[in-house]
Design an enzyme around this catalytic site. Structure first.
Site, PDB file in Angstrom:
ATOM      1  N   TYR A 169      38.773  15.543  17.263  1.00 11.79           N
ATOM      2  CA  TYR A 169      39.186  16.426  15.548  1.00 11.79           C
ATOM      3  C   TYR A 169      38.915  17.688  15.734  1.00 11.79           C
ATOM      4  CZ  TYR A 169      41.309  15.346  11.141  1.00 11.79           C
ATOM      5  OH  TYR A 169      42.132  15.780  10.137  1.00 11.79           O
TER       6      TYR A 169
ATOM      7  N   SER B  59      46.748  13.789  14.379  1.00 10.26           N
ATOM      8  CA  SER B  59      46.920  14.583  13.133  1.00 10.26           C
ATOM      9  C   SER B  59      46.188  16.043  13.160  1.00 10.26           C
ATOM     10  CB  SER B  59      45.443  14.257  11.917  1.00 10.26           C
ATOM     11  OG  SER B  59      46.225  14.586  11.170  1.00 10.26           O
TER      12      SER B  59
ATOM     13  N   ASP C 262      56.593   9.791   8.451  1.00  6.96           N
ATOM     14  CA  ASP C 262      55.453  10.611   8.098  1.00  6.96           C
ATOM     15  C   ASP C 262      55.862  11.158   6.851  1.00  6.96           C
ATOM     16  OD1 ASP C 262      53.269  12.224   8.584  1.00  6.96           O
ATOM     17  OD2 ASP C 262      52.947  12.107  10.172  1.00  6.96           O
TER      18      ASP C 262
ATOM     19  N   HIS D 109      52.441   8.860   7.996  1.00 11.01           N
ATOM     20  CA  HIS D 109      51.210   9.414   9.281  1.00 11.01           C
ATOM     21  C   HIS D 109      50.136   8.169   9.968  1.00 11.01           C
ATOM     22  CE1 HIS D 109      49.110  13.172   9.549  1.00 11.01           C
ATOM     23  NE2 HIS D 109      47.975  12.489   9.432  1.00 11.01           N
TER      24      HIS D 109
END
Length: 687
Positions: free
Chosen positions: A446, A526, A609, A644
């Site tokens: 991430y 993301s 989203d 999302h």
């Protein structure tokens, strides 16, 4: 031309989601992807195994409000979690909200439940297709009746702060005016007070809009109802807090309580309890410390430091439970919890069963009883009931899954990044793993927004392990695992460090014999989707396959869509010349090069989203399909009626994950085999 630089953007037309041509293209891509994915060997085998690991009974930690206890429960025969309450800890269980019954197709989602302090009423948010946009409602808990006077739109960022008497709450509201562009709406957020039974359109304004779409605004109210705080956050590195003493009357003006010193930025988190303000901050202390302030003398130089900054651990959060401080630390990205007096004197450290993550610590500041959850990569979640003062604990709920964790182990390694920075990484694999480069490896990351990647149980991770795989999770710069300095080293003009850390993790796995490029798949969503997109275009020969979820990929125009402007403090904006230079230098969409042999790509998008616009997924997929010289597939799978976070029904998660796992394993040369459910798992302990 941007700041004198020619910027290629051949797929600008794919930004227009309302265009019939774009819709037709998207349907064609999705149909093609689903046909290919459905035919993958072992896909249905994986789906069955994931269903076994996902359709289970689980219970969340309860929250006491008055004489009632509120909790969530996932039933093994239902698609969505059900919200319950009971009178006392042992009273009859009653349904509060069941989203399974709210729509025939599962398109209505519950995004939060907020009971008042007496447990008499509960505010809750509903959304369509699990999108962030939502509407707030209020229910009488005892009767189940939903008020027809207290429906509030524009509740995307609303987290109601109830008054002690339960007659109203403070909340953040966005305008629902369609003429305001979505990217500009956060700057129009305002704080209001709603008194139950009155017209929300006439709610009094408490704090006006900032006019700055990079900011978030939200209220908090002290437990006794005396002090009202309004937080203004610019990104994930800077907060300001304004406050007023409501005892001085409704016309009293807000005063600044904390703001970073001139020319600097810092984070502050405040909790008011029994005449004191407890303030956690990284101001002058990147690993955080805790102060106590007297509201009668709130000046910064009057604060008393009660928990100093640690040199080898990060204070990640604090709570007051049972008249004690619960101090939660991260030491090498694993949880450590200390119990201290309200003056900061440490009384004891909470013992955990190995490397893992403790979360929740639900309870009230006056209650000695608290609940916390513990999990790790090979240990499903267990919820404990504990006495904060005595330290004794008992199992409140233990999740039982048809699996055997015994053959697997978790270890932590450290490796050098491109610039020599030492980065930690968790490795999860069978104990008998051979370091001959043969392990099918899932590298997951991430690295942004101060987010901590700590050990947690995941059905998709475990399904991968059962197929002989290795899961690798590095703690990249941009995250918060090692404090604010670690976060800042992976944001704005330093964002390339995040990608360097991730690429270096793959090189380490190859060098140390864990895997080799043709056996490595990377996965992220993301901001993590940006991560894997950047990694695949910067080092295409280092990976065989990529799973990219709801990503940001056009970093030149990201701030013009969805919630993009709220991330400018993290990434920067192309409107600034220096930031444009950095963004354009790594923007994955702008570095797709014709004739390059790219890894296989499975792009996973969602049609509803409203956080990260699906235009990123469309444009990047189109560019890669045009450019790649390899025979590997480039697929775009679009989840219908999903936001999302995807669709919030188990069957959707199982289907999407089965497609993803089958795609990655097929690219790594693994045919999924059936796994016999473990029979020796302990029975589920249900409260």
């Amino acid at each position: 031309m941007i700041h004198g630089v020619r910027v290629q953007d051949p797929y600008r037309w794919l930004e227009d989601e309302k265009s019939q041509e774009v819709r037709a293209w998207t349907r064609a891509m999705d149909g093609h992807a689903r046909k290919r994915l459905a035919a993958l060997p072992g896909r249905d085998t994986l789906a069955r195994r994931l269903a076994e690991l996902s359709y289970v009974e689980s219970v969340g930690a309860p929250q006491r409000r008055g004489a009632r206890f509120f909790f969530e429960r996932q039933h093994k025969d239902k698609e969505k979690r059900v919200y319950y309450f009971r009178q006392g800890e042992k009273g009859p269980i009653k349904v509060l909200l069941d989203p399974n019954t709210m729509s025939k197709d599962g398109s209505v989602s519950v995004l939060g439940v907020f009971p008042d302090f007496q447990g008499r009423r509960a505010a809750y948010k509903l959304s369509q297709n699990n999108a962030d946009e939502s509407t707030l409602f209020v229910m009488d808990v005892g009767t189940g009746k939903v008020s027809d006077r207290d429906t509030i739109g524009g509740a995307k960022y609303a987290h109601p702060a109830w008054t002690p008497d339960g007659k109203g709450f403070y909340y953040t509201r966005l305008p629902v005016d369609p003429s305001i562009p979505a990217a500009d709406r956060p700057g129009h957020a305002e704080v209001y007070f709603h008194r139950l039974g009155t017209d929300p359109a006439k709610d009094p304004l408490v704090h006006p809009k900032t006019g700055d779409s990079r900011t978030f605004l939200w209220p908090e109210l002290s437990r006794d109802g005396r002090y009202l705080f309004v937080y203004k956050a610019t990104g994930w590195s800077n907060t300001e807090i304004f406050w007023k003493d409501l005892k001085a009357g409704p016309r009293a003006a807000f005063q600044p309580f904390v703001a970073p010193p001139a020319g600097t930025q810092a984070l502050y988190d405040l909790y008011a309890w029994k005449g004191w303000f407890y303030v956690m901050t990284n101001e002058g202390s990147p690993r955080y410390r805790l102060f106590r302030a007297d509201p009668r003398r709130p000046a910064r130089d009057k604060w008393q430091e009660i928990v100093p900054e640690q040199t080898d651990a990060v204070l990640s959060s604090f709570a007051i439970r049972g008249g004690r401080l619960v101090l939660q630390y991260l030491r090498n990205a694993s949880t450590e919890v200390r119990i201290a007096t309200l003056e900061g004197k440490v009384l004891r450290q909470v013992a955990f069963p190995g490397i893992g993550t403790a979360t929740q610590w639900k309870g009230n500041p006056e209650d000695d009883t608290a609940y916390y959850a513990f999990t790790s990569f090979t240990r499903p979640t267990t919820i404990y009931r504990t006495s904060v003062s005595k330290g004794d604990r008992s199992v409140y709920f233990q999740l039982s899954l048809p699996l055997d964790p015994e053959p697997y182990q978790v270890s932590q390694v450290f490796y050098p990044s491109k610039d020599g920075t030492k980065v930690s990484m968790f490795l999860v694999h069978r104990k008998d793993l051979r370091r001959d480069g043969s392990s099918p490896t899932m590298l997951y990351g991430y690295g942004g927004f101060n987010v901590n990647l700590t050990p947690y149980f995941s059905a998709s991770f475990f399904a991968w392990l059962e197929q002989g795989g290795l899961v690798a999770i590095p703690n990249l710069r941009g995250g918060g695992e090692y404090g604010e300095a670690w976060h800042r080293a992976g944001m704005l003009l330093q964002k390339q460090n995040t990608f360097d850390d991730f690429i270096a993790a793959a090189r380490f796995l190859v060098k140390e014999g864990y895997s080799r490029p043709e056996r490595i798949a990377i996965r992220g969503g993301s901001n993590g989707g940006l991560l894997v997109g950047a990694a695949m275009v910067q080092a295409p020969d280092l990976f065989r396959a990529v799973a990219c979820h709801v990503p940001l990929l056009d970093m030149v125009r990201y701030h013009k869509f969805g919630s993009g402007r709220t991330w400018i403090a993290e990434y920067g904006s192309a409107e600034d010349p220096a930031q444009f230079k950095a963004l354009h230098a790594y923007s994955p969409y702008h570095h797709v090069v014709k004739g390059t042999a790219y890894p296989a790509l499975l792009m996973l998008s969602a049609d509803s989203d409203d956080r990260v616009d699906p235009m990123h997924a469309r444009k990047f997929t189109a560019a890669l399909r045009w450019a790649s010289a390899s025979p590997q597939p480039v697929l775009l799978r679009v989840e219908e009626k999903a936001g999302h976070g995807g669709g919030d029904m188990i069957k959707k998660t199982v289907a999407r994950t089965a497609d993803e796992m089958a795609f990655l394993l097929a690219q790594l040369g693994v045919v999924p085999k059936a796994i016999l459910p473990a029979t020796g798992a302990p029975p589920t302990k249900t409260p």
